[in-house]
Motif scaffolding. Structure first.
Motif, PDB file in Angstrom:
ATOM      1  N   GLY A  43       0.786  -1.223   0.000  1.00  0.00           N
ATOM      2  CA  GLY A  43       0.000   0.000   0.000  1.00  0.00           C
ATOM      3  C   GLY A  43       0.817   1.270   0.000  1.00  0.00           C
ATOM      4  N   ALA A  44       2.106   1.209   0.301  1.00  0.00           N
ATOM      5  CA  ALA A  44       2.962   2.398   0.264  1.00  0.00           C
ATOM      6  C   ALA A  44       3.250   2.789  -1.177  1.00  0.00           C
ATOM      7  CB  ALA A  44       4.262   2.130   1.015  1.00  0.00           C
ATOM      8  N   GLU A  45       3.547   4.076  -1.374  1.00  0.00           N
ATOM      9  CA  GLU A  45       3.808   4.561  -2.718  1.00  0.00           C
ATOM     10  C   GLU A  45       5.268   4.322  -3.097  1.00  0.00           C
ATOM     11  OE1 GLU A  45       1.565   5.470  -4.781  1.00  0.00           O
ATOM     12  OE2 GLU A  45      -0.056   5.448  -3.305  1.00  0.00           O
ATOM     13  N   PRO A  46       5.537   3.907  -4.326  1.00  0.00           N
ATOM     14  CA  PRO A  46       6.919   3.679  -4.765  1.00  0.00           C
ATOM     15  C   PRO A  46       7.589   4.997  -5.127  1.00  0.00           C
ATOM     16  CG  PRO A  46       5.420   3.214  -6.557  1.00  0.00           C
ATOM     17  CD  PRO A  46       4.559   3.574  -5.363  1.00  0.00           C
ATOM     18  N   LEU A  47       8.860   4.907  -5.507  1.00  0.00           N
ATOM     19  CA  LEU A  47       9.581   6.072  -6.016  1.00  0.00           C
ATOM     20  C   LEU A  47       8.926   6.546  -7.304  1.00  0.00           C
ATOM     21  CD1 LEU A  47      13.244   4.818  -5.461  1.00  0.00           C
ATOM     22  CD2 LEU A  47      11.903   6.323  -3.975  1.00  0.00           C
ATOM     23  N   ALA A  48       8.724   7.862  -7.434  1.00  0.00           N
ATOM     24  CA  ALA A  48       7.902   8.395  -8.525  1.00  0.00           C
ATOM     25  C   ALA A  48       8.496   8.105  -9.903  1.00  0.00           C
ATOM     26  CB  ALA A  48       7.713   9.895  -8.327  1.00  0.00           C
ATOM     27  N   ASN A  49       9.773   8.424 -10.109  1.00  0.00           N
ATOM     28  CA  ASN A  49      10.369   8.230 -11.426  1.00  0.00           C
ATOM     29  C   ASN A  49      10.580   6.752 -11.736  1.00  0.00           C
ATOM     30  OD1 ASN A  49      10.981  10.985 -12.616  1.00  0.00           O
ATOM     31  ND2 ASN A  49      11.872  11.204 -10.571  1.00  0.00           N
ATOM     32  N   ASP A  50      10.829   5.961 -10.714  1.00  0.00           N
ATOM     33  CA  ASP A  50      10.942   4.521 -10.927  1.00  0.00           C
ATOM     34  C   ASP A  50       9.603   3.948 -11.388  1.00  0.00           C
ATOM     35  OD1 ASP A  50      12.322   1.997 -10.818  1.00  0.00           O
ATOM     36  OD2 ASP A  50      11.220   1.578  -8.978  1.00  0.00           O
ATOM     37  N   PHE A  51       8.512   4.430 -10.811  1.00  0.00           N
ATOM     38  CA  PHE A  51       7.194   3.952 -11.239  1.00  0.00           C
ATOM     39  C   PHE A  51       6.894   4.414 -12.662  1.00  0.00           C
ATOM     40  CE2 PHE A  51       2.543   4.739 -11.462  1.00  0.00           C
ATOM     41  CZ  PHE A  51       2.140   3.407 -11.466  1.00  0.00           C
ATOM     42  N   LEU A  52       7.257   5.651 -12.992  1.00  0.00           N
ATOM     43  CA  LEU A  52       7.038   6.141 -14.359  1.00  0.00           C
ATOM     44  C   LEU A  52       7.822   5.301 -15.362  1.00  0.00           C
ATOM     45  CD1 LEU A  52       6.046   8.193 -16.443  1.00  0.00           C
ATOM     46  CD2 LEU A  52       7.950   9.668 -15.783  1.00  0.00           C
ATOM     47  N   GLN A  53       9.080   4.969 -15.028  1.00  0.00           N
ATOM     48  CA  GLN A  53       9.869   4.125 -15.919  1.00  0.00           C
ATOM     49  C   GLN A  53       9.261   2.741 -16.042  1.00  0.00           C
ATOM     50  OE1 GLN A  53      13.317   4.373 -17.906  1.00  0.00           O
ATOM     51  NE2 GLN A  53      11.569   3.174 -18.560  1.00  0.00           N
ATOM     52  N   ALA A  54       8.751   2.193 -14.956  1.00  0.00           N
ATOM     53  CA  ALA A  54       8.118   0.873 -15.018  1.00  0.00           C
ATOM     54  C   ALA A  54       6.907   0.892 -15.942  1.00  0.00           C
ATOM     55  CB  ALA A  54       7.712   0.429 -13.617  1.00  0.00           C
ATOM     56  N   MET A  55       6.121   1.952 -15.887  1.00  0.00           N
ATOM     57  CA  MET A  55       4.941   2.051 -16.767  1.00  0.00           C
ATOM     58  C   MET A  55       5.358   2.115 -18.231  1.00  0.00           C
ATOM     59  SD  MET A  55       2.047   2.336 -14.886  1.00  0.00           S
ATOM     60  CE  MET A  55       0.878   3.582 -15.426  1.00  0.00           C
ATOM     61  N   LEU A  56       6.454   2.824 -18.514  1.00  0.00           N
ATOM     62  CA  LEU A  56       6.928   2.925 -19.895  1.00  0.00           C
ATOM     63  C   LEU A  56       7.465   1.589 -20.409  1.00  0.00           C
ATOM     64  CD1 LEU A  56       8.745   6.359 -19.803  1.00  0.00           C
ATOM     65  CD2 LEU A  56       6.879   5.758 -21.336  1.00  0.00           C
ATOM     66  N   ARG A  57       7.877   0.713 -19.522  1.00  0.00           N
ATOM     67  CA  ARG A  57       8.455  -0.559 -19.932  1.00  0.00           C
ATOM     68  C   ARG A  57       7.420  -1.673 -20.073  1.00  0.00           C
ATOM     69  NH1 ARG A  57      14.159  -0.141 -16.487  1.00  0.00           N
ATOM     70  NH2 ARG A  57      15.272   0.926 -18.179  1.00  0.00           N
ATOM     71  N   LEU A  58       6.169  -1.364 -19.834  1.00  0.00           N
ATOM     72  CA  LEU A  58       5.124  -2.365 -20.037  1.00  0.00           C
ATOM     73  C   LEU A  58       4.920  -2.600 -21.524  1.00  0.00           C
ATOM     74  CD1 LEU A  58       2.531  -1.144 -17.396  1.00  0.00           C
ATOM     75  CD2 LEU A  58       3.987  -3.173 -17.237  1.00  0.00           C
ATOM     76  N   PRO A  59       4.407  -3.779 -21.903  1.00  0.00           N
ATOM     77  CA  PRO A  59       4.087  -4.011 -23.319  1.00  0.00           C
ATOM     78  C   PRO A  59       3.027  -3.029 -23.792  1.00  0.00           C
ATOM     79  CG  PRO A  59       3.191  -5.743 -21.933  1.00  0.00           C
ATOM     80  CD  PRO A  59       4.105  -4.941 -21.061  1.00  0.00           C
ATOM     81  N   PRO A  60       2.966  -2.752 -25.085  1.00  0.00           N
ATOM     82  CA  PRO A  60       2.085  -1.676 -25.565  1.00  0.00           C
ATOM     83  C   PRO A  60       0.602  -1.991 -25.547  1.00  0.00           C
ATOM     84  CG  PRO A  60       3.212  -2.726 -27.403  1.00  0.00           C
ATOM     85  CD  PRO A  60       3.816  -3.306 -26.162  1.00  0.00           C
ATOM     86  N   HIS A  61       0.192  -3.264 -25.586  1.00  0.00           N
ATOM     87  CA  HIS A  61      -1.222  -3.582 -25.758  1.00  0.00           C
ATOM     88  C   HIS A  61      -1.940  -3.630 -24.417  1.00  0.00           C
ATOM     89  CE1 HIS A  61      -0.445  -7.584 -24.087  1.00  0.00           C
ATOM     90  NE2 HIS A  61       0.623  -7.626 -24.868  1.00  0.00           N
ATOM     91  N   PRO A  62      -3.263  -3.461 -24.386  1.00  0.00           N
ATOM     92  CA  PRO A  62      -4.036  -3.598 -23.139  1.00  0.00           C
ATOM     93  C   PRO A  62      -4.040  -5.047 -22.662  1.00  0.00           C
ATOM     94  CG  PRO A  62      -5.281  -2.433 -24.842  1.00  0.00           C
ATOM     95  CD  PRO A  62      -4.093  -3.035 -25.525  1.00  0.00           C
ATOM     96  N   ASP A  63      -4.309  -5.222 -21.387  1.00  0.00           N
ATOM     97  CA  ASP A  63      -4.411  -6.557 -20.799  1.00  0.00           C
ATOM     98  C   ASP A  63      -5.472  -6.499 -19.699  1.00  0.00           C
ATOM     99  OD1 ASP A  63      -4.093  -9.067 -19.629  1.00  0.00           O
ATOM    100  OD2 ASP A  63      -1.949  -9.096 -20.027  1.00  0.00           O
ATOM    101  N   PRO A  64      -6.761  -6.635 -20.077  1.00  0.00           N
ATOM    102  CA  PRO A  64      -7.847  -6.463 -19.092  1.00  0.00           C
ATOM    103  C   PRO A  64      -7.749  -7.422 -17.915  1.00  0.00           C
ATOM    104  CG  PRO A  64      -8.705  -6.419 -21.328  1.00  0.00           C
ATOM    105  CD  PRO A  64      -7.279  -6.841 -21.437  1.00  0.00           C
ATOM    106  N   ALA A  65      -7.313  -8.666 -18.151  1.00  0.00           N
ATOM    107  CA  ALA A  65      -7.247  -9.626 -17.051  1.00  0.00           C
ATOM    108  C   ALA A  65      -6.284  -9.156 -15.975  1.00  0.00           C
ATOM    109  CB  ALA A  65      -6.844 -10.997 -17.584  1.00  0.00           C
ATOM    110  N   LEU A  66      -5.099  -8.709 -16.374  1.00  0.00           N
ATOM    111  CA  LEU A  66      -4.140  -8.198 -15.403  1.00  0.00           C
ATOM    112  C   LEU A  66      -4.568  -6.846 -14.853  1.00  0.00           C
ATOM    113  CD1 LEU A  66      -0.725  -9.197 -17.011  1.00  0.00           C
ATOM    114  CD2 LEU A  66      -1.774 -10.129 -14.953  1.00  0.00           C
TER     115      LEU A  66
END
Length: 913
Positions: free
Chosen positions: A620-643
């Motif tokens: 429930g704690a918040e992660p490091l802001a720029n680390d989270f932004l980088q993690a979001m950019l490294r996700l695959p490009p397509h949607p994944d409703p199940a996840l």
């Protein structure tokens, strides 16, 4: 040993009085010396004398240990201790260290030489200031008058010592009345006692190439090569040794850069025809590098003019040249046949027959004319060779030969089956039933995609290194891995800093204590100079992470002194902010369980389910802001409703943002690309210029990455650019747009920037005009290795069915038309692509020819003939090509220029239009 004697020795060590220290130690009996050795070792381990002691008194400590330790193995290990090697330059200390062991028996010193030589750095590194440890080994060898060690590292060290601006080497053993060391103002001096032994080894040892090509003054070229040639002309070095060494090195093969210094040496020696090894030079013609073959052709021509060449070697030579892919060497073979063909007709005709399949129409016609001239002299072997190869020729040239060798019944020749490559890459071909089809929903980049029937080669990305599990492992990896590190290596170390300090910060600080006192950047009175570079490059930012662990207060002072962030390319700003974020975390004494953005794939991608697992560990704690932004950019490009549904159960704000990202997929910025004049000056060369517009619903903390215009600071190196595909692995088109701001100004650079483009193509997300533009720029690069990287990028996209062929062809035509790239270079890359994917190459060529074929009456541009020849080999009959009328006009022109001949060949291949 009494405490008073030890205090005397310690004062000499602290006073750095090396002469007095050695005099005192050498009069001690062996048992007392061993006692001194133990006390000296305690200096580096005791709490009263921290690592700073070794840093201040490294040379004296080294000398004391070398003079006191009993065995050669102990002395070799002592001289190799990390904390001493990094703080005392063994090059400038060699005389004192040799004096420390001068009283040992000769066999003992020979044992030491062997052990020290075995510890010399291996090949693959550059030592323009001298190889560490080499001088001591060399000095001991000279003092004993022995043969130098046989290992290649010693030879490489000798070569590097030649390019060091000044060097010292004792020519007499140390002792009273010893003459001062000779200072050699020039490299490869005739007085060098190692010269005679080292010169023959230069031609066989690994690791010497970088030293042989090192240039303090680029206009002067290789200093070693020039001096060797000068000494040979003066009689100080035997010419035969150098010529035989060059010939032997030529036979080993290798690329142009590997043979270049030896080719230069050969030319400067100016061998007489009698000194030229004809057999060796003939043997290199078939596979040698281009500069080497050019030298061999020149030298063989000199031998021929001086007295002739053995007939068997002549035949071997012309046949080897005729088989070469380079037109200039095929031309050389034809010229040689024109001079000597009548003396050896059958061998000459066999060589000519091998050129009948040449793509160059002018060379084919010239070979046919020579075959016709030699027909009256031909024997059975020559006639058979010509008749066997004649079906490769166009009808008009076959008719020319038929008048001399009889008619050819082409219809009776067996039809060749289609090329396997052509069949596999044909748009109408289907995969074999045994090959699994690739899923369109699979996001994992190649080479992880299921196999396809395509024979297009792919250069796989290196696998990710394993994580670091312990503080000692972190310290070892941090100290031993030198620059340049790859993004994968940086990510591994950054993740280890965060995770291991979360577990046990004290253990990490203790493991890094040695590094703090021996290897950190700059200090004066305990304070680190706040140079701006400490806040910009991942290497120094990683060092600041280490400083924040071992000295938080000093790190905070440095952070305050560095001040505000400097502008730069936006992808690299994110890299810097993420490192600084960890620095500030460690400075505060805080921890987080782990980094979110550490990739799970070699492309820089991150598996969504792994990211969810990592967020769950934050409870429930918040992660490091720029680390989270980088993690979001490294996700695959397509949607994944199940996840996305699973992520929605996370209670943090980060979890909610992740769920929204997985529901909607990656943001889709708009990328445009065109040619414009970036500056209002007539002398400015037009460039491709991409623009990126973020989508309207893009979060503000992400939008800045999708806006190129504020970017500044483009003096970055390839080590910075290498991060960009890792920063945005699901936005290839955006990465290409950033690269387009950099590539046009680096068209002559060797720093590997096109390799960044090739790596980016393994990622995900759309590709379009910006990608095509970056590919076109890379294909026109001045350096062959960079163009090879562009070919690799094109083939990667072809294998994935994603090549923007129409955009690529259109932009090639546009850039060539503006003289922004050279057509011949682009054609060479397309030729490499066509060898594996002729259908896709044809799609590119049809668009490029629209712009590049001349208007009726206009002069064809340079290099068009090669492009037309390539198009003929790849030709597919298109429906109403826009350039067909221009091709018809060009083919109908009078004369027999190569461009017109190739236009006729392409027109014939496309009939009926």
């Amino acid at each position: 040993m009494s405490d008073e004697v030890w205090r005397q020795i310690l004062r000499l060590i602290e006073g750095a009085d090396i002469g007095a220290l050695l005099a005192r130690l050498h009069i001690l009996p062996p048992a007392r010396r061993r006692d001194v050795a133990g006390r000296v070792a305690e200096l580096l381990a005791g709490e009263d004398h921290p690592w700073a002691f070794a840093r201040r008194h490294a040379l004296a400590v080294l000398v004391a240990g070398a003079a006191s330790l009993r065995s050669a193995a102990q002395v070799a290990a002592w001289l190799s201790r990390r904390e001493l090697r990094f703080t005392a330059r063994l090059e400038s200390s060699a005389a004192d260290l040799a004096a420390a062991v001068a009283d040992r028996p000769a066999d003992w010193r020979r044992d030491l030489i062997g052990r020290l030589a075995a510890r010399l750095p291996g090949p693959g590194q550059s030592w323009p200031q001298g190889m560490p440890g080499w001088d001591l080994v060399a000095r001991l060898v000279v003092e004993l008058g022995d043969e130098p060690p046989a290992n290649d590292a010693f030879v490489a060290g000798w070569a590097w010592r030649q390019v060091t601006p000044t060097r010292h080497l004792a020519t007499a053993p140390p002792g009273p009345g010893r003459p001062a060391d000779d200072l050699y103002p020039l490299p490869v001096d005739a007085r060098d006692p190692l010269l005679a032994a080292m010169v023959p080894r230069l031609f066989h040892a690994d690791g010497v190439l970088a030293a042989l090509t090192w240039e303090h003054d680029p206009s002067a070229g290789s200093v070693i090569v020039h001096r060797l040639a000068a000494l040979a002309h003066a009689g100080a070095v035997p010419r035969k040794v150098l010529l035989d060494g060059c010939a032997g090195r030529f036979l080993r093969g290798g690329g142009a850069s590997e043979t270049a210094p030896f080719v230069t040496l050969w030319r400067e020696l100016h061998p007489t025809p009698e000194e030229i090894p004809v057999l060796d030079l003939v043997r290199v013609l078939a596979t040698g590098s281009s500069p080497l073959v050019r030298l061999a052709v020149t030298e063989l021509r000199r031998v021929e003019e001086a007295g002739g060449i053995d007939p068997g070697l002549y035949v071997e030579a012309v046949q080897a040249l005729a088989f070469r892919p380079e037109k200039k060497y095929v031309t050389a073979a034809l010229q040689w046949i024109g001079r000597r063909g009548r003396l050896h007709p059958d061998g000459s005709l066999e060589a000519l027959a091998s050129t009948f399949c040449q793509a160059d129409a002018v060379l084919r016609a010239r070979a046919v004319r020579l075959a016709a001239v030699l027909a009256p002299h031909a024997g059975e072997a020559g006639v058979v060779a010509v008749r066997a190869a004649a079906p490769e020729l166009p009808a008009d040239l076959r008719e020319t030969l038929a008048g001399h060798y009889g008619p050819f019944d082409v219809d009776e020749l067996p039809e060749e089956p289609p090329s396997a490559v052509f069949a596999a890459l044909s748009p109408s071909s289907s995969p074999p039933s045994s090959s699994p089809s690739s899923s369109s929903s699979s996001w994992i980049p190649l080479p992880s995609l299921p196999s396809s029937p395509s024979l297009v080669p792919l250069s796989p990305l290196p696998p990710l290194p394993p994580p670091i599990e312990s503080p000692s492992g972190l310290a070892a990896a941090f100290e031993s891995t030198g620059r340049p590190r790859t993004p994968a290596a940086y990510e591994r170390l950054l993740a280890a800093f965060v995770e291991l300090t979360h577990r046990d910060r004290t253990a990490v600080a203790n493991a890094l204590a040695i590094w703090q006192t021996t290897a950190f950047v700059r200090d004066s009175g305990g304070e680190i100079y706040p140079d701006r570079w400490l806040d910009e490059h991942p290497q120094t930012l990683l060092a600041r992470c280490a400083l924040a662990v071992v000295n938080p207060e000093g790190s905070r002072r440095l952070t305050r002194a560095l001040g505000a962030e400097q502008p730069g390319p936006q992808p690299h700003l994110l890299v810097q902010r993420r490192f600084r974020e960890v620095v500030h975390l460690l400075e505060r004494g805080d921890t987080v369980p782990l980094l979110l953005a550490t990739p799970t794939h070699p492309t820089g991608h991150l598996d969504p389910d792994v990211l969810i697992d990592r967020l769950e560990r934050f409870a429930g704690a918040e992660p490091l802001a720029n680390d989270f932004l980088q993690a979001m950019l490294r996700l695959p490009p397509h949607p994944d409703p199940a996840l996305a549904e699973r992520a929605g159960r996370l209670t943090s704000d980060a979890g909610k943002q992740l769920a929204a990202r997985l529901y909607g997929g990656a943001p889709r910025p708009t990328v445009t690309c065109g040619t414009d004049q970036l500056e209002p000056h007539a002398w400015m060369r037009p460039q491709l210029h991409a623009r990126v517009t973020p989508p309207g619903d893009c979060p503000p903390d992400l939008a800045y990455l999708f806006d190129l215009e504020p970017a500044a600071g483009y003096g970055h190196t390839i080590f910075d650019l290498a991060w960009w595909p890792w920063t945005m692995p699901s936005h290839r088109e955006v990465v290409a747009a950033y690269l387009l701001k950099y590539l046009p100004s680096r068209m002559d650079s060797s720093d590997g920037q096109v390799g960044t483009l090739a790596a980016a193509m393994h990622g995900g997300g759309p590709v379009g005009a910006a990608t095509a533009g970056a590919l076109a720029i890379g294909m026109g690069h001045e350096r062959a290795e960079q163009r090879a990287a562009a070919a690799d990028a094109v083939l990667t996209l072809i294998a994935r069915g994603e090549l923007p062929a129409a955009d690529l062809g259109r932009l090639i035509g546009e850039l060539v038309g503006l003289n922004a790239v050279v057509l011949g270079r682009v054609t060479g890359v397309l030729d490499q692509v066509a060898a594996f994917a002729p259908a896709e190459a044809w799609q590119v060529l049809t668009e490029a020819l629209t712009a590049l074929l001349p208007q009726p009456g206009a002069k064809p541009r340079t290099g068009l003939a090669d492009l037309l020849a390539l198009a003929t080999r790849c030709a597919r009959t298109p429906a109403s090509p826009a350039w067909s009328p221009k091709l018809t006009h060009l083919a109908a022109r009078k004369g027999g220029s190569r461009t017109v001949l190739e236009a006729r060949a392409l027109a014939a291949a496309l009939m009926p239009l």
